[in-house]
Design a protein around this motif. Sequence first.
Motif, PDB file in Angstrom:
ATOM      1  N   THR A  99       0.821  -1.199   0.000  1.00 35.02           N
ATOM      2  CA  THR A  99       0.000   0.000   0.000  1.00 35.02           C
ATOM      3  C   THR A  99       0.860   1.256   0.000  1.00 35.02           C
ATOM      4  N   ASP A 100       0.447   2.245  -0.769  1.00 36.41           N
ATOM      5  CA  ASP A 100       1.021   3.565  -0.597  1.00 36.41           C
ATOM      6  C   ASP A 100       0.588   4.078   0.765  1.00 36.41           C
ATOM      7  N   LEU A 101       1.291   5.058   1.282  1.00 28.65           N
ATOM      8  CA  LEU A 101       0.985   5.569   2.614  1.00 28.65           C
ATOM      9  C   LEU A 101       0.546   7.025   2.557  1.00 28.65           C
ATOM     10  N   LEU A 102      -0.590   7.292   3.184  1.00 27.40           N
ATOM     11  CA  LEU A 102      -0.989   8.669   3.416  1.00 27.40           C
ATOM     12  C   LEU A 102      -0.184   9.200   4.593  1.00 27.40           C
ATOM     13  N   LYS A 103      -0.123  10.504   4.707  1.00 32.96           N
ATOM     14  CA  LYS A 103       0.564  11.145   5.832  1.00 32.96           C
ATOM     15  C   LYS A 103      -0.457  12.047   6.512  1.00 32.96           C
ATOM     16  N   LEU A 104      -0.968  11.579   7.640  1.00 31.64           N
ATOM     17  CA  LEU A 104      -2.063  12.260   8.303  1.00 31.64           C
ATOM     18  C   LEU A 104      -1.664  12.721   9.695  1.00 31.64           C
ATOM     19  N   GLY A 105      -2.290  13.796  10.148  1.00 33.03           N
ATOM     20  CA  GLY A 105      -1.995  14.346  11.461  1.00 33.03           C
ATOM     21  C   GLY A 105      -3.249  14.470  12.298  1.00 33.03           C
ATOM     22  N   LEU A 106      -3.414  15.627  12.919  1.00 30.81           N
ATOM     23  CA  LEU A 106      -4.563  15.873  13.785  1.00 30.81           C
ATOM     24  C   LEU A 106      -5.478  16.921  13.167  1.00 30.81           C
ATOM     25  N   ARG A 107      -6.762  16.766  13.395  1.00 32.82           N
ATOM     26  CA  ARG A 107      -7.725  17.777  12.988  1.00 32.82           C
ATOM     27  C   ARG A 107      -7.643  18.970  13.942  1.00 32.82           C
ATOM     28  N   GLU A 108      -8.356  20.040  13.585  1.00 35.64           N
ATOM     29  CA  GLU A 108      -8.342  21.240  14.429  1.00 35.64           C
ATOM     30  C   GLU A 108      -8.886  20.957  15.820  1.00 35.64           C
TER      31      GLU A 108
END
Length: 233
Positions: A99-108
Amino acid sequence: MNDTDSGRRGGLWASTAAGLLLALALAGCGSGSNGTSDAGAPPSASGAPSAAVVSPPPAPAVAAPSASTPAAAPSAAGPAALPRSEPVALEIPAIGVRTDLLKLGLRENGSLEVPQDSGNGAPASWYNGSPTPGERGPSVMLGHVNSPNGRGGVFADLRKLAPGMDVAVSRADGSTAVFTVDRGELYGKDSFPTLEVYGNTSGPELRLITCDGYDPATGLFDDNYVIYAKLKA
């Protein structure tokens, strides 16, 4: 980045992890386009994601490790930590995952972003507040266990991983960090061992997290399944 920088980053991650623990413990396996989390072994007939992502308490929500739970010190044994380089793809040959990887963090609002699934399955994601794979500390990756299309999610077969199996992460600098599975653990979401999963480690490690424990009575997933792996090469 040299090894000293990598160690410093690991310390920063440990100090901020406490404020993210609840969100990470309950997230990491969402599949719905609305950002909710799924988990576990969902019924194939439903395909509907469930379980909620919860905002973390204000940091620091948990004190630094006490004398009874000391932060891990760097160790001379094992492979050296790699310089920082963001992950681009994840491969787990034993269960046929690439799988390719998304780079996700935190919402507001402080809750964790989860991969969005339009119905055809979503890639796994790397939590960009954790060390990059190969840096000292636990690099955290999240993936769906199910999908709205009725097929399994990218981490549907995580439970099939056994100690000694390899997990390879391709990095933006062209290198590949290969990790060896140490163990898998099932945790109730109301008793998630936050420091064990997200706290400092003496060397580069990887955490693969999805949800588990589907309850047909509620339509929710009550557990998280976590793979622990250590850098091999």
